[in-house]
Design a protein around this motif. Structure first.
Motif, PDB file in Angstrom:
ATOM      1  N   CYS A   1       0.847  -1.193   0.000  1.00  0.00           N
ATOM      2  CA  CYS A   1       0.000   0.000   0.000  1.00  0.00           C
ATOM      3  C   CYS A   1       0.880   1.240   0.000  1.00  0.00           C
ATOM      4  O   CYS A   1       1.862   1.323   0.740  1.00  0.00           O
ATOM      5  N   VAL A   2       0.527   2.234  -0.829  1.00  0.00           N
ATOM      6  CA  VAL A   2       1.326   3.464  -0.897  1.00  0.00           C
ATOM      7  C   VAL A   2       0.501   4.714  -0.668  1.00  0.00           C
ATOM      8  O   VAL A   2       0.955   5.814  -0.933  1.00  0.00           O
ATOM      9  N   THR A   3      -0.715   4.583  -0.163  1.00  0.00           N
ATOM     10  CA  THR A   3      -1.483   5.797   0.116  1.00  0.00           C
ATOM     11  C   THR A   3      -1.197   6.279   1.533  1.00  0.00           C
ATOM     12  O   THR A   3      -1.042   5.481   2.445  1.00  0.00           O
ATOM     13  N   ASP A   4      -1.104   7.588   1.690  1.00  0.00           N
ATOM     14  CA  ASP A   4      -0.955   8.133   3.040  1.00  0.00           C
ATOM     15  C   ASP A   4      -2.212   8.910   3.433  1.00  0.00           C
ATOM     16  O   ASP A   4      -2.183   9.803   4.258  1.00  0.00           O
ATOM     17  N   TYR A   5      -3.334   8.528   2.791  1.00  0.00           N
ATOM     18  CA  TYR A   5      -4.615   9.114   3.128  1.00  0.00           C
ATOM     19  C   TYR A   5      -5.491   8.023   3.744  1.00  0.00           C
ATOM     20  O   TYR A   5      -5.062   6.884   3.911  1.00  0.00           O
ATOM     21  N   VAL A   6      -6.735   8.360   4.062  1.00  0.00           N
ATOM     22  CA  VAL A   6      -7.658   7.361   4.572  1.00  0.00           C
ATOM     23  C   VAL A   6      -7.818   6.257   3.530  1.00  0.00           C
ATOM     24  O   VAL A   6      -7.883   6.523   2.332  1.00  0.00           O
ATOM     25  N   CYS A   7      -7.871   5.010   3.992  1.00  0.00           N
ATOM     26  CA  CYS A   7      -7.954   3.876   3.055  1.00  0.00           C
ATOM     27  C   CYS A   7      -9.109   4.089   2.084  1.00  0.00           C
ATOM     28  O   CYS A   7     -10.264   4.219   2.498  1.00  0.00           O
ATOM     29  N   PRO A   8      -8.833   4.141   0.779  1.00  0.00           N
ATOM     30  CA  PRO A   8      -9.877   4.463  -0.198  1.00  0.00           C
ATOM     31  C   PRO A   8     -10.837   3.320  -0.467  1.00  0.00           C
ATOM     32  O   PRO A   8     -11.912   3.534  -0.998  1.00  0.00           O
ATOM     33  N   THR A   9     -10.469   2.087  -0.104  1.00  0.00           N
ATOM     34  CA  THR A   9     -11.321   0.940  -0.441  1.00  0.00           C
ATOM     35  C   THR A   9     -11.756   0.162   0.793  1.00  0.00           C
ATOM     36  O   THR A   9     -12.205  -0.977   0.667  1.00  0.00           O
ATOM     37  N   LYS A  10     -11.582   0.766   1.956  1.00  0.00           N
ATOM     38  CA  LYS A  10     -11.981   0.119   3.209  1.00  0.00           C
ATOM     39  C   LYS A  10     -11.338  -1.260   3.336  1.00  0.00           C
ATOM     40  O   LYS A  10     -11.994  -2.249   3.610  1.00  0.00           O
ATOM     41  N   MET A  11     -10.027  -1.279   3.076  1.00  0.00           N
ATOM     42  CA  MET A  11      -9.184  -2.463   3.234  1.00  0.00           C
ATOM     43  C   MET A  11      -9.449  -3.549   2.186  1.00  0.00           C
ATOM     44  O   MET A  11      -8.979  -4.670   2.331  1.00  0.00           O
ATOM     45  N   ALA A  12     -10.201  -3.230   1.137  1.00  0.00           N
ATOM     46  CA  ALA A  12     -10.386  -4.196   0.046  1.00  0.00           C
ATOM     47  C   ALA A  12      -9.239  -3.997  -0.941  1.00  0.00           C
ATOM     48  O   ALA A  12      -9.348  -3.219  -1.887  1.00  0.00           O
ATOM     49  N   CYS A  13      -8.129  -4.682  -0.736  1.00  0.00           N
ATOM     50  CA  CYS A  13      -6.873  -4.365  -1.418  1.00  0.00           C
ATOM     51  C   CYS A  13      -6.766  -4.923  -2.830  1.00  0.00           C
ATOM     52  O   CYS A  13      -5.956  -4.452  -3.619  1.00  0.00           O
ATOM     53  N   LEU A  14      -7.540  -5.941  -3.155  1.00  0.00           N
ATOM     54  CA  LEU A  14      -7.435  -6.512  -4.499  1.00  0.00           C
ATOM     55  C   LEU A  14      -7.859  -5.489  -5.540  1.00  0.00           C
ATOM     56  O   LEU A  14      -8.971  -4.976  -5.506  1.00  0.00           O
ATOM     57  N   GLY A  15      -6.958  -5.171  -6.474  1.00  0.00           N
ATOM     58  CA  GLY A  15      -7.263  -4.230  -7.549  1.00  0.00           C
ATOM     59  C   GLY A  15      -7.239  -2.776  -7.152  1.00  0.00           C
ATOM     60  O   GLY A  15      -7.513  -1.915  -7.975  1.00  0.00           O
ATOM     61  N   CYS A  16      -6.904  -2.477  -5.897  1.00  0.00           N
ATOM     62  CA  CYS A  16      -6.916  -1.095  -5.425  1.00  0.00           C
ATOM     63  C   CYS A  16      -5.861  -0.263  -6.140  1.00  0.00           C
ATOM     64  O   CYS A  16      -4.730  -0.699  -6.328  1.00  0.00           O
ATOM     65  N   LYS A  17      -6.234   0.982  -6.488  1.00  0.00           N
ATOM     66  CA  LYS A  17      -5.300   1.861  -7.184  1.00  0.00           C
ATOM     67  C   LYS A  17      -4.184   2.342  -6.269  1.00  0.00           C
ATOM     68  O   LYS A  17      -3.153   2.812  -6.733  1.00  0.00           O
ATOM     69  N   ALA A  18      -4.401   2.252  -4.962  1.00  0.00           N
ATOM     70  CA  ALA A  18      -3.390   2.708  -4.009  1.00  0.00           C
ATOM     71  C   ALA A  18      -2.424   1.595  -3.632  1.00  0.00           C
ATOM     72  O   ALA A  18      -1.633   1.741  -2.714  1.00  0.00           O
ATOM     73  N   LYS A  19      -2.502   0.484  -4.338  1.00  0.00           N
ATOM     74  CA  LYS A  19      -1.612  -0.642  -4.048  1.00  0.00           C
ATOM     75  C   LYS A  19      -0.682  -0.886  -5.220  1.00  0.00           C
ATOM     76  O   LYS A  19      -1.089  -0.814  -6.379  1.00  0.00           O
ATOM     77  N   ILE A  20       0.573  -1.180  -4.922  1.00  0.00           N
ATOM     78  CA  ILE A  20       1.533  -1.589  -5.936  1.00  0.00           C
ATOM     79  C   ILE A  20       1.606  -3.120  -5.925  1.00  0.00           C
ATOM     80  O   ILE A  20       2.106  -3.708  -4.970  1.00  0.00           O
ATOM     81  N   PRO A  21       1.071  -3.797  -6.929  1.00  0.00           N
ATOM     82  CA  PRO A  21       1.174  -5.262  -6.969  1.00  0.00           C
ATOM     83  C   PRO A  21       2.634  -5.709  -7.011  1.00  0.00           C
ATOM     84  O   PRO A  21       3.445  -5.118  -7.711  1.00  0.00           O
ATOM     85  N   GLU A  22       2.943  -6.738  -6.277  1.00  0.00           N
ATOM     86  CA  GLU A  22       4.306  -7.259  -6.200  1.00  0.00           C
ATOM     87  C   GLU A  22       4.356  -8.646  -6.826  1.00  0.00           C
ATOM     88  O   GLU A  22       3.696  -9.570  -6.317  1.00  0.00           O
ATOM     89  N   PRO A  23       5.099  -8.840  -7.915  1.00  0.00           N
ATOM     90  CA  PRO A  23       5.183 -10.159  -8.530  1.00  0.00           C
ATOM     91  C   PRO A  23       5.658 -11.239  -7.557  1.00  0.00           C
ATOM     92  O   PRO A  23       5.268 -12.394  -7.681  1.00  0.00           O
ATOM     93  N   GLU A  24       6.493 -10.833  -6.592  1.00  0.00           N
ATOM     94  CA  GLU A  24       6.994 -11.809  -5.641  1.00  0.00           C
ATOM     95  C   GLU A  24       5.892 -12.351  -4.723  1.00  0.00           C
ATOM     96  O   GLU A  24       6.060 -13.370  -4.066  1.00  0.00           O
ATOM     97  N   GLN A  25       4.760 -11.635  -4.702  1.00  0.00           N
ATOM     98  CA  GLN A  25       3.645 -12.084  -3.872  1.00  0.00           C
ATOM     99  C   GLN A  25       2.575 -12.788  -4.709  1.00  0.00           C
ATOM    100  O   GLN A  25       1.423 -12.902  -4.291  1.00  0.00           O
ATOM    101  N   GLU A  26       2.956 -13.291  -5.855  1.00  0.00           N
ATOM    102  CA  GLU A  26       2.025 -14.001  -6.738  1.00  0.00           C
ATOM    103  C   GLU A  26       1.339 -15.175  -6.058  1.00  0.00           C
ATOM    104  O   GLU A  26       0.132 -15.390  -6.262  1.00  0.00           O
TER     105      GLU A  26
END
Length: 711
Positions: free
Chosen positions: A623-648
């Motif tokens: 997660c790279v947002t420093d604001y209130v969570c925009p998706t209420k912790m629903a992280c899949l597909g979130c624009k504020a998340k940087i997907p990590e290939p190592e976490q495939e």
């Protein structure tokens, strides 16, 4: 007025003297320099080719002289002239006006703007005409009163365009034109929103292809230097399996090209080439390539070859309309319009592949003049590689941050700009820039992949400058008053910073011929601001982020503007397309490392940990947002998340878990929960698909083709 004894040095002076006011031609600035000598050739040719016999020719000349003295960009002047010229012709024709003194703005222009004539003209055409006319009238009047004495003012006032007593607020077309422009932008956004990952992937694959070509080009030069008199040197190499093609080339230099095509050159040129003199001397010589053919490796069908060859073959690279016949102009306009590059009404002859920057997308004079003498496609390699490298970084930044072009151009190789934070044993990256409407630096979060692209640009610039550092140059875009000090900007070449025209040309070149269309079948070209709209639309409409959070990400103060940016498209795409934030496996070496004390690092870590999510590990990424969570912790597909290939593997577990959840909830009759489980699986598969593109790109980055030279 007294005529001057010395004339301008412009080669067009004598031709203009016969048609235009002599005192205009002799007008000078405060240092005694003739303003005519300041005017770019393209602007003078516009006067000669389009205006010379019109009643307003002296008015246009005065306007060009003023704009040149104001150091206005020649293309901007061209746009103004191309906006005004056709409307002036329309008005003079409809109202049967013969002389400028008979042209009454508050009657004739007002009638046109009220729709008394030419009902087929769009609201935007009327709005743009009025804006351009008022702007020119204002600046020429201001210049006249500030730069000329009273005697001169009394004389040259006759060449001023009269200022209208009205503006766009007095007409309904102003609001209608804005609404129409917004609808057009949303239709264009609708066309590209589903393809943001593909846009990024295409940019990466094409950059890799250009990098392979460049490497082969320089290896061929090294081989040629080992073999005296071997040019043209023929060579070929195979592309990766995804492309599956073999490309055949010839390496030339200017001298060898003349000698092998001597029947097409004048005898004096052949003699110079034979004797290695003048432009064909060793110090003036340079290498270029000819793409002979491309063939598929597994069948006999026609190969695609390099994506940019049709730009060269159609002759629309750079300022293509110069010295072209009307037949050539019309043919090339049709070609460019078919690709979607002729959408602006003010651009009669669009120039989508003109960077206005030396060494960026430019071809040498020799190649430009003589490319028709070759059987294959002749081109210089380095300017194309430079354009692709700048385009790659620009597209990546636009699509993962939603940044404006002004913010992109501010990225520079200093500690103040590039931020590296070590949080929880992991490095995280951002850059700082001054957003629109602000006067202080703000942070834009990027990922490790973007940092690699920055390093690629840095290495290219160091190679270009033959130095371990890159020079500080003046900023050349909007709001440069906030950036008065030269800095080592990454978007620079030949000791000059790029502007928006250069970046836009690089993006168009790298993404050329990727077909996007509106619902009406109108072709859409990718532009920087369009990517920003797509970013916002994707975040709000699919990810359901609150508009105020998206406004923060986009660095916008007015959430109403964000609402316009993120409004639903006509056919809002429901398919899941998340941001392709990929991370390279290798460590990125930053030239200017940030050294901080343990106390500073601890303080920063505590500060960021106090915020909701910044730099915390979440499902499938960081997660790279420093604001209130925009998706209420629903992280899949979130624009504020940087997907990590190592976490495939986590995403594969999500898919299996969602299948189990779907079965359980189905038995319980909880249809809403069943749909949630399906959506979870859908988002996870989207991210896996994007990760697959990352793997493919990484594999091609490692691919080194075997280059085969012919004896």
């Amino acid at each position: 007025m007294t005529l001057l004894s010395v004339n301008p040095v412009s080669e067009y002076y004598s031709e203009l003297l016969e048609k235009l006011d002599i005192n205009l031609l002799h007008l000078q600035d405060a240092r005694g320099m003739f303003l005519l000598d300041k005017v770019e050739e393209r602007n003078i040719k516009h006067i000669m080719n389009n205006v010379i016999d019109m009643p307003w020719c002296n008015h246009f000349l005065f306007a060009i002289l003023v704009q040149a003295d104001r150091n206005l960009d020649p293309k901007t002047i061209d746009v103004q002239l191309n906006t005004l010229q056709p409307r002036m012709k329309d008005l003079f024709h409809f109202y049967s006006i013969q002389e400028m003194r008979d042209f009454i703005v508050d009657v004739h222009m007002y009638g046109y703007l009220k729709g008394e004539c030419y009902p087929e003209h769009s609201c935007n055409m009327r709005r743009v005409f009025l804006q351009a006319f008022r702007s020119l009238a204002y600046h020429t009047k201001k210049w006249l009163t500030q730069k000329l004495n009273q005697e001169q003012q009394a004389y040259f006032e006759q060449f001023l365009f009269p200022m209208p007593s009205f503006d766009t607020r007095d007409f309904s077309f102003g609001k209608l034109a804005v609404e129409q422009a917004q609808n057009n932008r949303k239709n264009e956004t609708d066309a590209i929103v589903p393809y943001l990952p593909e846009i990024r992937a295409t940019a990466r694959f094409r950059w890799s292809q250009t990098k392979r070509l460049r490497d082969a080009f320089y290896k061929a030069i090294d081989e040629a230097k080992k073999r005296p008199n071997c040019l043209p040197l023929e060579f070929h190499y195979d592309e990766p399996e995804r492309i599956g093609e073999r490309l055949y080339f010839r390496l030339w230099d200017k001298r060898s090209f003349v000698l092998h095509h001597e029947e097409q050159f004048h005898g004096s040129v052949v003699e110079l080439a034979t004797n290695r003199k003048g432009t064909y001397s060793d110090e003036n010589n340079h290498f270029f390539v000819e793409l002979v053919k491309a063939e598929l490796l597994d069948n006999d069908e026609e190969a695609d070859g390099l994506w940019f060859t049709e730009i060269i073959q159609e002759g629309v690279l750079g300022y293509w309309s110069q010295n072209a016949s009307e037949e050539e102009l019309e043919r090339k306009r049709i070609v460019l319009n078919s690709w979607g590059y002729g959408e602006e009404e003010s651009e009669k002859n669009p120039i989508p592949f003109r960077s206005q920057h030396k060494g960026v997308l430019f071809q040498s004079t020799f190649v430009t003049v003589h490319k028709g003498k070759a059987k294959g496609v002749l081109f210089d390699v380095e300017p194309f590689y430079v354009a692709c490298t700048f385009g790659l970084l620009a597209i990546d930044v636009f699509t993962i941050t939603g940044a404006r072009i002004n913010e992109l151009l501010q990225i520079n190789n200093t500690k103040e700009c590039i931020q590296v934070k070590k949080v929880k044993d992991k490095l995280h990256y951002s850059f700082r820039a001054i957003p629109k409407g602000r006067d202080e630096l703000e942070e834009f979060y990027i990922n490790k992949q973007t940092m690699e692209y920055i390093q690629i640009v840095l290495r290219m610039l160091k190679d270009h400058y033959q130095s371990d550092t890159i020079p500080s140059v003046e900023y050349r875009h909007d709001r440069k008053h906030l950036l008065p000090e030269p800095k080592p900007y990454y978007f620079q070449y030949h000791n000059m910073a790029l502007n928006k025209f250069g970046v836009s040309a690089c993006i168009r070149f790298l993404l050329h011929a990727i077909r996007f269309e509106t619902q009406e079948g109108i072709p859409v070209t990718v532009k920087s601001h369009l990517l920003r709209h797509a970013f916002a639309t994707e975040a709000v409409q699919r990810q359901k982020m609150p508009i105020d959070i998206v406004a923060k990400i986009l660095h916008q103060r007015d959430v109403n503007v964000t609402g316009y940016y993120s409004a639903p498209t006509p056919t809002q795409v429901a398919q899941a397309i998340g941001e392709l934030h990929e991370v390279i496996a290798s460590y990125v070496d930053i030239d200017e490392a940030i050294i901080r004390s343990p106390e500073e690092l601890q303080k920063e870590l505590e500060e960021h940990n106090s915020k909701v999510g910044v730099f915390n590990k979440v499902l499938g990424g960081t997660c790279v947002t420093d604001y209130v969570c925009p998706t209420k912790m629903a992280c899949l597909g979130c624009k504020a998340k940087i997907p990590e290939p190592e976490q495939e593997p986590e995403l594969h577990e999500v898919i299996e878990l969602s299948k189990d959840m779907e079965k359980r909830f189905a038995k319980m009759g909880l249809d809403v929960e069943v749909n949630k489980a399906k959506e979870m699986r859908k988002q996870a598969r989207i991210e896996l698909k994007e990760i697959e593109l990352i793997k493919q790109y990484r594999e091609e980055r490692k691919f080194e083709p075997n280059i085969h030279f012919y004896k």
